[in-house]
Design an enzyme around this catalytic site. Structure first.
Site, PDB file in Angstrom:
ATOM      1  N   ALA A 146     -45.642  17.200  -7.252  1.00  0.00           N
ATOM      2  CA  ALA A 146     -45.888  16.100  -6.922  1.00  0.00           C
ATOM      3  C   ALA A 146     -47.281  15.056  -7.185  1.00  0.00           C
ATOM      4  O   ALA A 146     -47.290  14.152  -7.397  1.00  0.00           O
ATOM      5  CB  ALA A 146     -45.804  15.831  -5.061  1.00  0.00           C
ATOM      6  N   TYR A 147     -48.168  16.110  -7.331  1.00  0.00           N
ATOM      7  CA  TYR A 147     -49.186  15.698  -8.338  1.00  0.00           C
ATOM      8  C   TYR A 147     -48.977  14.822  -9.232  1.00  0.00           C
ATOM      9  O   TYR A 147     -48.851  13.969  -9.889  1.00  0.00           O
ATOM     10  CB  TYR A 147     -49.816  16.453  -8.276  1.00  0.00           C
ATOM     11  CG  TYR A 147     -51.486  16.273  -8.923  1.00  0.00           C
ATOM     12  CD1 TYR A 147     -52.179  15.225  -8.197  1.00  0.00           C
ATOM     13  CD2 TYR A 147     -52.174  16.076 -10.145  1.00  0.00           C
ATOM     14  CE1 TYR A 147     -53.989  14.028  -8.509  1.00  0.00           C
ATOM     15  CE2 TYR A 147     -53.208  15.789 -10.897  1.00  0.00           C
ATOM     16  CZ  TYR A 147     -54.107  14.650  -9.893  1.00  0.00           C
ATOM     17  OH  TYR A 147     -55.354  14.065 -10.061  1.00  0.00           O
TER      18      TYR A 147
END
Length: 240
Positions: A146-147
């Site tokens: 996600a990052y």
């Protein structure tokens, strides 16, 4: 530092109550700017001249709140620094809730801020937008899907925005640091921290001061021919 380089400039720094945002806000203020820190925590910065820096408790994941605050503030410089890493897990073990929360702050909030600031700056014929991305957005870090994806989105957004604003006197650029040791490390496993350092040829993490120096150059008159770009601060890690 450059004395009074930002005299007369009004700046907004999101996520500026800690970490990279705090360092950037402090340096902008030290060089003559008036700075509004937007941070959901609403914490006050105490080690800089309080006549030059104020804090507002703004939730930058709220598009309406951002639009209202940006119109009221009408900044010359916008630095989008608010962000979180989220948990370390493989893509198939990653929760949907965590995925959505990380994108809400790391990517959607940057879009909301840029969307609100760009026309205000263009109307004045001058402005600087600086977004803090990450080397993870270029390389992709394992166990940080996600990052990595959200920071890749920031890079793409800024590249698009910079071209859209190219003839307006407003520039938009991103910075892609490798890891910088701040409180954000508290969100990561030690295994992930060790992995990130192992990828840096200089063998060390970056410093807040190094990233702040780049951000302030991009926010200044000197960076007038740089737009739609992503500037690496990776200690040699970046390969393109």
């Amino acid at each position: 530092m450059f004395d009074n380089r930002f005299q007369g400039r009004h700046c907004v720094v999101t996520g500026g109550a800690s970490g990279l945002g705090e360092g950037i806000a402090s340096r902008l203020a030290a060089e003559g700017a008036t700075v509004e820190v937007w941070d959901i925590n609403g914490a006050a910065l105490t080690h800089v001249d309080q006549d030059r820096i104020t804090t507002r408790q703004i939730d930058v994941t709220d598009a309406d709140a951002v639009s209202w605050a940006m119109t009221e503030t009408n900044p010359d410089v916008l630095v989008c620094s608010a962000g979180i890493t989220g948990p370390n897990a493989t893509t198939w073990d990653y929760s949907v809730d965590d995925w959505l929360a990380i994108h809400a702050l790391n990517l959607h909030a940057v879009f909301y801020c840029c969307r609100a600031a760009a026309p205000l700056m263009a109307a004045k014929g001058w402005g600087r937008i600086v977004a803090i991305a990450s080397i993870a957005g270029k390389d992709g870090n394992p166990n940080a899907p996600a990052y990595s994806a959200s920071k890749a989105g920031v890079i793409g957004l800024i590249k698009s925005l910079g071209k859209e604003l190219a003839t307006t006197g407003v520039t938009a650029n991103a910075i892609a640091p490798a890891a910088v040791r701040t409180a954000i490390f508290d969100q990561m496993t030690q295994e992930h921290i060790d992995f990130m350092q192992s990828k840096i040829p200089m063998g060390r993490f970056g410093t807040v001061e190094e990233i702040a120096a780049m951000a302030c150059w991009l926010a200044s008159d000197e960076a007038s021919f740089a737009t739609g770009a992503c500037f690496d601060q990776s200690g040699g890690r970046a390969t393109y």
